[in-house]
Design an enzyme around this catalytic site. Structure first.
Site, mmCIF file in Angstrom:
data_model
loop_
_atom_site.group_PDB
_atom_site.id
_atom_site.type_symbol
_atom_site.label_atom_id
_atom_site.label_comp_id
_atom_site.label_asym_id
_atom_site.label_seq_id
_atom_site.Cartn_x
_atom_site.Cartn_y
_atom_site.Cartn_z
ATOM 1 N N THR A 54 -3.696 -18.451 10.593
ATOM 2 C CA THR A 54 -3.528 -17.669 9.841
ATOM 3 C C THR A 54 -4.455 -16.417 10.696
ATOM 4 O O THR A 54 -5.300 -15.928 10.277
ATOM 5 C CB THR A 54 -3.932 -17.824 8.171
ATOM 6 N N THR B 124 -6.319 -20.028 5.655
ATOM 7 C CA THR B 124 -6.779 -19.182 4.667
ATOM 8 C C THR B 124 -6.016 -18.071 4.537
ATOM 9 O O THR B 124 -5.284 -17.724 6.003
ATOM 10 C CB THR B 124 -8.785 -18.949 5.183
ATOM 11 N N ARG C 24 -12.409 -25.782 3.053
ATOM 12 C CA ARG C 24 -14.009 -24.886 3.449
ATOM 13 C C ARG C 24 -14.892 -25.537 4.375
ATOM 14 O O ARG C 24 -16.315 -25.661 3.908
ATOM 15 C CB ARG C 24 -14.365 -25.047 1.508
ATOM 16 N N LYS D 72 -12.155 -18.660 -0.823
ATOM 17 C CA LYS D 72 -11.949 -18.912 0.031
ATOM 18 C C LYS D 72 -12.648 -17.386 0.932
ATOM 19 O O LYS D 72 -13.637 -17.362 1.378
ATOM 20 C CB LYS D 72 -10.805 -19.598 1.027
ATOM 21 N N ARG E 243 -20.437 -14.020 4.280
ATOM 22 C CA ARG E 243 -21.219 -14.022 5.212
ATOM 23 C C ARG E 243 -20.910 -13.086 6.450
ATOM 24 O O ARG E 243 -21.638 -12.766 7.034
ATOM 25 C CB ARG E 243 -20.039 -15.814 5.856
ATOM 26 N N GLY F 176 -18.157 -14.601 16.195
ATOM 27 C CA GLY F 176 -16.805 -14.758 16.377
ATOM 28 C C GLY F 176 -16.408 -16.008 15.397
ATOM 29 O O GLY F 176 -16.350 -15.978 14.693
ATOM 30 N N CYS G 287 -12.499 -16.926 11.788
ATOM 31 C CA CYS G 287 -12.495 -16.683 10.437
ATOM 32 C C CYS G 287 -13.346 -15.512 10.216
ATOM 33 O O CYS G 287 -12.507 -15.249 9.290
ATOM 34 C CB CYS G 287 -13.257 -18.385 10.075
ATOM 35 N N TYR H 158 -17.207 -19.151 20.441
ATOM 36 C CA TYR H 158 -18.317 -18.684 19.423
ATOM 37 C C TYR H 158 -18.489 -19.229 18.737
ATOM 38 O O TYR H 158 -20.241 -18.268 18.558
ATOM 39 C CB TYR H 158 -17.465 -18.475 18.551
ATOM 40 N N ARG I 181 -29.600 -15.494 20.658
ATOM 41 C CA ARG I 181 -30.209 -16.773 19.282
ATOM 42 C C ARG I 181 -31.226 -17.288 19.223
ATOM 43 O O ARG I 181 -31.204 -18.258 18.772
ATOM 44 C CB ARG I 181 -29.230 -17.565 19.873
HETATM 45 N N1 LIG Z 1 -11.376 -23.537 12.120
HETATM 46 C C1 LIG Z 1 -12.504 -23.635 10.990
HETATM 47 O O1 LIG Z 1 -13.921 -23.696 10.626
HETATM 48 C C2 LIG Z 1 -11.769 -23.429 9.838
HETATM 49 C C3 LIG Z 1 -10.527 -22.992 9.508
HETATM 50 N N2 LIG Z 1 -9.862 -22.754 8.576
HETATM 51 C C4 LIG Z 1 -8.161 -22.071 8.266
HETATM 52 O O2 LIG Z 1 -7.679 -23.216 8.619
HETATM 53 C C5 LIG Z 1 -5.846 -22.750 9.197
HETATM 54 C C6 LIG Z 1 -6.198 -22.946 10.293
HETATM 55 O O3 LIG Z 1 -7.420 -22.856 11.280
HETATM 56 P P1 LIG Z 1 -7.797 -24.241 12.630
HETATM 57 O O4 LIG Z 1 -7.056 -25.572 12.004
HETATM 58 O O5 LIG Z 1 -8.642 -23.818 13.079
HETATM 59 O O6 LIG Z 1 -7.176 -23.776 13.877
HETATM 60 P P2 LIG Z 1 -6.269 -24.309 15.386
HETATM 61 O O7 LIG Z 1 -5.734 -22.947 15.720
HETATM 62 O O8 LIG Z 1 -7.575 -25.291 15.330
HETATM 63 O O9 LIG Z 1 -5.196 -24.891 15.127
HETATM 64 C C7 LIG Z 1 -3.841 -24.454 14.421
HETATM 65 C C8 LIG Z 1 -2.861 -26.052 14.750
HETATM 66 O O10 LIG Z 1 -1.773 -25.549 14.073
HETATM 67 C C9 LIG Z 1 -0.114 -25.654 15.161
HETATM 68 N N3 LIG Z 1 0.902 -24.984 14.733
HETATM 69 C C10 LIG Z 1 0.876 -23.408 14.741
HETATM 70 N N4 LIG Z 1 1.703 -22.909 14.387
HETATM 71 C C11 LIG Z 1 2.740 -24.371 14.002
HETATM 72 C C12 LIG Z 1 4.143 -24.526 13.741
HETATM 73 N N5 LIG Z 1 4.312 -23.351 13.101
HETATM 74 N N6 LIG Z 1 4.153 -25.555 12.443
HETATM 75 C C13 LIG Z 1 2.735 -26.966 13.358
HETATM 76 N N7 LIG Z 1 1.897 -26.314 13.392
HETATM 77 C C14 LIG Z 1 1.428 -25.784 14.265
HETATM 78 C C15 LIG Z 1 -1.459 -25.454 16.406
HETATM 79 O O11 LIG Z 1 -0.638 -25.927 17.430
HETATM 80 C C16 LIG Z 1 -2.293 -26.191 16.439
HETATM 81 O O12 LIG Z 1 -2.311 -26.976 16.414
HETATM 82 C C17 LIG Z 1 -6.596 -21.549 9.403
HETATM 83 O O13 LIG Z 1 -5.600 -20.764 8.338
HETATM 84 C C18 LIG Z 1 -8.072 -21.635 9.326
HETATM 85 O O14 LIG Z 1 -8.495 -19.645 9.016
HETATM 86 C C19 LIG Z 1 -10.640 -23.044 7.374
HETATM 87 C C20 LIG Z 1 -11.961 -23.178 7.358
HETATM 88 C C21 LIG Z 1 -12.437 -23.445 8.820
HETATM 89 C C1 LIG Z 2 -19.914 -19.608 4.627
HETATM 90 C C2 LIG Z 2 -19.351 -20.449 6.257
HETATM 91 O O1 LIG Z 2 -20.279 -21.321 6.041
HETATM 92 N N1 LIG Z 2 -18.291 -20.715 6.534
HETATM 93 C C3 LIG Z 2 -18.119 -21.559 7.651
HETATM 94 C C4 LIG Z 2 -17.723 -20.482 8.786
HETATM 95 O O2 LIG Z 2 -17.487 -21.360 9.673
HETATM 96 P P1 LIG Z 2 -17.578 -21.163 11.340
HETATM 97 O O3 LIG Z 2 -16.930 -22.317 12.050
HETATM 98 O O4 LIG Z 2 -16.269 -19.880 11.852
HETATM 99 O O5 LIG Z 2 -18.583 -20.554 11.983
HETATM 100 P P2 LIG Z 2 -20.049 -19.852 11.291
HETATM 101 O O6 LIG Z 2 -21.205 -20.435 11.220
HETATM 102 O O7 LIG Z 2 -19.459 -19.434 10.283
HETATM 103 O O8 LIG Z 2 -19.865 -18.288 12.460
HETATM 104 C C5 LIG Z 2 -19.387 -17.531 12.313
HETATM 105 C C6 LIG Z 2 -19.935 -16.372 13.361
HETATM 106 O O9 LIG Z 2 -20.523 -16.380 13.270
HETATM 107 C C7 LIG Z 2 -22.253 -16.559 14.039
HETATM 108 N N2 LIG Z 2 -23.333 -15.992 12.944
HETATM 109 C C8 LIG Z 2 -23.142 -17.235 11.866
HETATM 110 C C9 LIG Z 2 -24.695 -16.922 11.134
HETATM 111 C C10 LIG Z 2 -25.456 -16.454 11.345
HETATM 112 O O10 LIG Z 2 -26.086 -16.435 10.611
HETATM 113 N N3 LIG Z 2 -25.604 -15.316 12.460
HETATM 114 C C11 LIG Z 2 -24.392 -15.023 13.383
HETATM 115 O O11 LIG Z 2 -23.635 -14.592 13.950
HETATM 116 C C12 LIG Z 2 -21.662 -17.933 14.763
HETATM 117 O O12 LIG Z 2 -22.551 -17.504 15.749
HETATM 118 C C13 LIG Z 2 -20.061 -17.610 15.026
HETATM 119 O O13 LIG Z 2 -20.136 -16.738 16.097
HETATM 120 O O14 LIG Z 2 -16.009 -20.079 8.312
HETATM 121 C C14 LIG Z 2 -14.804 -21.360 8.224
HETATM 122 C C15 LIG Z 2 -13.865 -21.333 7.856
HETATM 123 O O15 LIG Z 2 -14.280 -20.242 6.738
HETATM 124 O O16 LIG Z 2 -13.171 -20.881 8.916
HETATM 125 C C16 LIG Z 2 -15.746 -22.227 7.110
HETATM 126 O O17 LIG Z 2 -14.881 -22.892 6.697
HETATM 127 C C17 LIG Z 2 -17.069 -22.745 7.024
HETATM 128 O O18 LIG Z 2 -17.505 -23.306 6.164
#
Ligand SMILES: NC(=O)C1=CN([C@@H]2O[C@H](COP(=O)(O)OP(=O)(O)OC[C@H]3O[C@@H](n4cnc5c(N)ncnc54)[C@H](O)[C@@H]3O)[C@@H](O)[C@H]2O)C=CC1
Ligand SMILES: CC(=O)N[C@@H]1[C@@H](OP(=O)(O)OP(=O)(O)OC[C@H]2O[C@@H](n3ccc(=O)[nH]c3=O)[C@H](O)[C@@H]2O)O[C@H](C(=O)O)[C@@H](O)[C@@H]1O
Length: 467
Positions: free
Chosen positions: A118, A153, A186, A240, A247, A291, A294, A354, A441
């Protein structure tokens, strides 16, 4: 993988006449087929955890390579402890398989879990086009008794005002015949299985009470932690997004304070660390930028779709987006002070993803750094052990081994992968004068850098700590 649609062994949960115990037994025995849409960094661990619990998961992903790897029992997601072994086990025992056809998954599942990307557009608007496509696919196969659970999300109100009408129009069913709920993921990359299993509570919000009940029952089996049922789907979406907003704003505070280090004449990191000994203070860490897809994106899930002014969120985004520029300005000033210019400089960026250990480059600070340095005609190089190709970056890719016989004028630590601990800093040299090291960092050993005769600037500390 046999199809467990109703009429065979399948047991719908939504509006079920069975007791909760019977529903849980059905869930655990494979009689409730689960379809998981999106098998990426979050979707694959989630599908695996669902398969471990329910023994009956069909993953759907539009990337044929992802599907092929999974069906061979391989894990395409790097850096997730335990996931490769779990995926291999689940695929070999038939609990987990994948298809490149979301329509097949829509026909297959009784529970449909959506965790696709998303992102935001170049204009900083939420881009829900992938979600829309998946929801249309699910709607085409939706049957009474099914439930759709949104884990990705999304901006608040998306499930109630976008997903629900789309499902109802494509399926011809209404909520009350099928369920719809939000259970936002999460989890953090690098600890996904631990987080999904229960590092903290799962949040559940249903479009109606029965959707909330069914989703709470399902996640009660998936996680060891509590399942927090909130008032409705929109509240769950907001929980969420609010976590991410907190953050981003908090990192912006740390970054703004870090830019004051030289003028304050203190180690701001030390001040932050000590300030955080107060239980009501949790200032985050400064760095060269924010980066991932999210934290830098989630603010736009509130800034863009709603009318209410959000000056704090927008200011925080501007502060965090200014950090690559802060690094470039530091480099420019350093070269100017010694009578050279950044346009003559050869600059190495260490770490392009990132954050360390995660193979994701979206909104990575190194993207902006490489672009801005190249615009000032610097020669920019980048090393990242997690990336096979760096086409998105305006720089020349090097391997760690290449550093031995290269000369640089400056090195910037952007994302400190653990592989960088092997760098012999005393062997890095500059053609003439001191090598300038900018530690984004606070990842380096100060003595190691200064003993090697290099100049060191650490974001948040300034230019003269420990020397
Ligand atoms: N990466 C993270 O740390 C976190 C991500 N999220 C949320 O989870 C969601 C997914 O994120 P990620 O897993 O990191 O993304 P990702 O980019 O790693 O994986 C997404 C997957 O979905 C597939 N895809 C794309 N279009 C599709 C479709 N139409 N039908 C089925 N599959 C499809 C892609 O090929 C890819 O394998 C996002 O909404 C993100 O905000 C939530 C918490 C943590
Ligand atoms: C509150 C929280 O920790 N959220 C997490 C976050 O994970 P994400 O993989 O995006 O990593 P992150 O530690 O938030 O870092 C994001 C970016 O922010 C930077 N970063 C992070 C923490 C900090 O104190 N300073 C900073 O500059 C990191 O270097 C990175 O470039 O976002 C995820 C998400 O929602 O996708 C969420 O599920 C994760 O739990």
């Amino acid at each position: 993988m046999t199809n467990h649609r109703p009429g065979t062994k399948s047991t719908p949960l939504y509006n079920s006449d069975h007791s909760s115990e019977h529903q849980i037994e059905a869930l655990q025995s494979g009689s409730v087929p689960i379809s998981v849409y999106g098998l990426g960094k979050m979707g694959l661990p989630l599908a695996a955890m669902y398969a471990k619990t329910t023994e009956n998961v069909l993953g759907a992903d539009v990337d044929p390579a992802v599907v092929e790897e999974l069906n061979e029992g391989h894990c395409h997601v790097k850096g997730e402890p335990g996931l490769p072994e779990l995926v291999a086990e689940l695929v070999s025992n038939g609990a987990l398989s994948a298809t490149a056809d979301p329509l097949e998954a829509a026909e297959y599942g009784i529970v449909h879990v959506v965790i696709v990307p998303t992102p935001i557009t170049a204009e900083h608007e939420p881009d829900l086009s992938i979600l829309d496509a998946v929801i249309d696919d699910i709607g085409s196969g939706l049957e009474a008794g099914d439930i759709v659970i949104i884990e990705c999300t999304v901006p608040p109100r998306t499930t109630a005002e976008r997903v629900r009408p789309a499902l109802e129009s494509t399926s011809g069913l209404s909520v009350g015949e099928f369920g719809l709920a939000v259970c936002p993921e999460r989890t953090s990359s690098g600890r996904a299985l631990r987080d999904i299993r229960g590092a903290y509570p799962k949040v559940v919000g249903g479009i109606d009470a029965e959707s909330g009940r069914v989703t709470e029952l399902i996640y009660g089996e998936l996680t060891d932690a509590d399942v927090l049922c909130v008032s409705d789907a929109t509240t769950a979406e907001a929980v969420k997004v609010f976590e991410g907003l907190y953050r981003d704003v908090n990192i912006a505070l740390a970054n703004e304070l870090a830019t004051m280090a030289d003028e304050l004449g203190i180690d701001v990191l030390e001040a932050i660390e000590v300030a955080n000994t107060q239980p009501y203070c949790d200032i985050h860490r400064p760095g060269p930028g924010v980066g991932g897809h999210c934290i830098p994106f989630y603010p736009y899930f509130v800034i863009a779709p709603f009318e209410t002014p959000t000056p704090l969120l927008e200011t925080a985004r501007a502060v965090n987006d200014s950090m690559p520029g802060f690094v470039v300005e530091k480099l420019r000033a350093e070269f100017e002070a010694e009578g050279t210019t950044i346009s003559e400089a050869s600059i190495l960026l260490l770490g392009l993803t990132y954050r360390p250990g995660v193979e994701e480059i979206r909104a990575s600070p190194s993207l902006a750094l490489a672009q801005q340095l190249s615009e000032q005609d610097a020669s920019v190089y980048g090393v990242d052990p997690m990336l096979e190709s760096v086409g998105e970056f305006n720089l020349q890719r090097l391997s760690l081994a290449d550093l031995e016989d290269r000369l640089f004028d400056a090195v910037v630590v952007v994302t400190p992968h653990e592989e960088f601990e092997s760098i012999q800093w005393d062997e890095l040299e500059r053609e003439s004068g001191q090598l300038f090291v900018l530690d984004g960092r606070d990842a380096l050993d100060v003595a190691e850098i200064t003993d090697a005769g290099h100049r060191l600037y650490t974001i948040g500390v300034g230019g003269d700590r420990g020397v």
